[in-house]
Write a protein that holds these residues in place. Structure first.
Motif, PDB file in Angstrom:
ATOM      1  N   LEU A  27       0.862  -1.245   0.020  1.00  0.00           N
ATOM      2  CA  LEU A  27       0.007   0.006  -0.087  1.00  0.00           C
ATOM      3  C   LEU A  27       0.624   1.209   0.148  1.00  0.00           C
ATOM      4  N   GLY A  28       1.868   1.269   0.600  1.00  0.00           N
ATOM      5  CA  GLY A  28       2.869   2.174   0.641  1.00  0.00           C
ATOM      6  C   GLY A  28       3.686   2.487  -0.508  1.00  0.00           C
ATOM      7  N   ALA A  29       4.018   1.359  -1.369  1.00  0.00           N
ATOM      8  CA  ALA A  29       4.383   1.377  -2.723  1.00  0.00           C
ATOM      9  C   ALA A  29       3.190   2.005  -3.693  1.00  0.00           C
ATOM     10  N   LEU A  34       2.000   6.971  -6.810  1.00  0.00           N
ATOM     11  CA  LEU A  34       0.920   7.901  -7.136  1.00  0.00           C
ATOM     12  C   LEU A  34       1.434   9.238  -6.986  1.00  0.00           C
ATOM     13  N   LEU A  35       2.095   9.814  -5.728  1.00  0.00           N
ATOM     14  CA  LEU A  35       2.570  11.001  -5.296  1.00  0.00           C
ATOM     15  C   LEU A  35       3.789  11.305  -6.192  1.00  0.00           C
ATOM     16  N   GLU A  36       4.605  10.373  -6.532  1.00  0.00           N
ATOM     17  CA  GLU A  36       5.827  10.444  -7.415  1.00  0.00           C
ATOM     18  C   GLU A  36       5.361  11.093  -8.720  1.00  0.00           C
ATOM     19  N   TYR A  93       2.638   2.075 -11.401  1.00  0.00           N
ATOM     20  CA  TYR A  93       3.127   2.923 -12.482  1.00  0.00           C
ATOM     21  C   TYR A  93       2.549   2.715 -13.870  1.00  0.00           C
ATOM     22  N   LEU A  94       2.408   1.334 -14.287  1.00  0.00           N
ATOM     23  CA  LEU A  94       2.169   1.169 -15.660  1.00  0.00           C
ATOM     24  C   LEU A  94       0.384   1.151 -15.481  1.00  0.00           C
TER      25      LEU A  94
END
Length: 133
Positions: A27-29, A34-36, A93-94
């Motif tokens: 979940l942290g990933a 998203l924020l990155e 990301y994808l």
């Protein structure tokens, strides 16, 4: 006083605790990617009004995915399982990159910063897996 301090890694956890730990790291990933991506297009305004691109999230992606993997390694000795947060980061990301066909909104730009973010996230995530520590 001359004693060496030894690091202590707890190993008396249940399988359920390990799974919960990996779920929280995943979940942290997802939140991280998203924020990155959202802040990848940050611009820095210098005195005089000059603006330069400041994609600091590329560096953050490298180090944060590294932390996620190193933490996952505390829960499991299996490197394939310890890489679950990296798999989740890449999948996030994808999904954000290719969801433009579904949502109509392009979140990941078509530029070198987006590619560098992707490479930095993967590199940071797999770095601890190749390192013996």
């Amino acid at each position: 006083m001359g004693e060496k301090t030894r690091s202590f890694i707890r190993t008396d956890f249940s399988r359920g605790e390990a799974v919960a730990g990996l779920v929280w790291l995943s979940l942290g990933a997802l939140l991280s990617v998203l924020l990155e991506i959202v802040y990848l297009g940050t611009w820095l305004t210098l005195p005089g009004g000059t603006r330069i691109a400041f994609p600091y999230t590329i560096v953050l992606a490298f180090f944060f995915t590294m932390v996620l993997t190193r933490t996952a390694k505390l829960w499991t000795p299996n490197p394939w399982v310890a890489a679950i947060p990296v798999y989740v980061w890449v999948a996030g990301y994808l999904i954000l990159a290719f969801a433009v066909g579904v949502t109509g909104d392009q979140l990941v730009g078509s530029n070198i910063r987006a590619v560098l973010l992707f490479v930095a996230g993967i590199t940071g995530g797999v770095w601890p897996l190749g390192n013996g520590k």
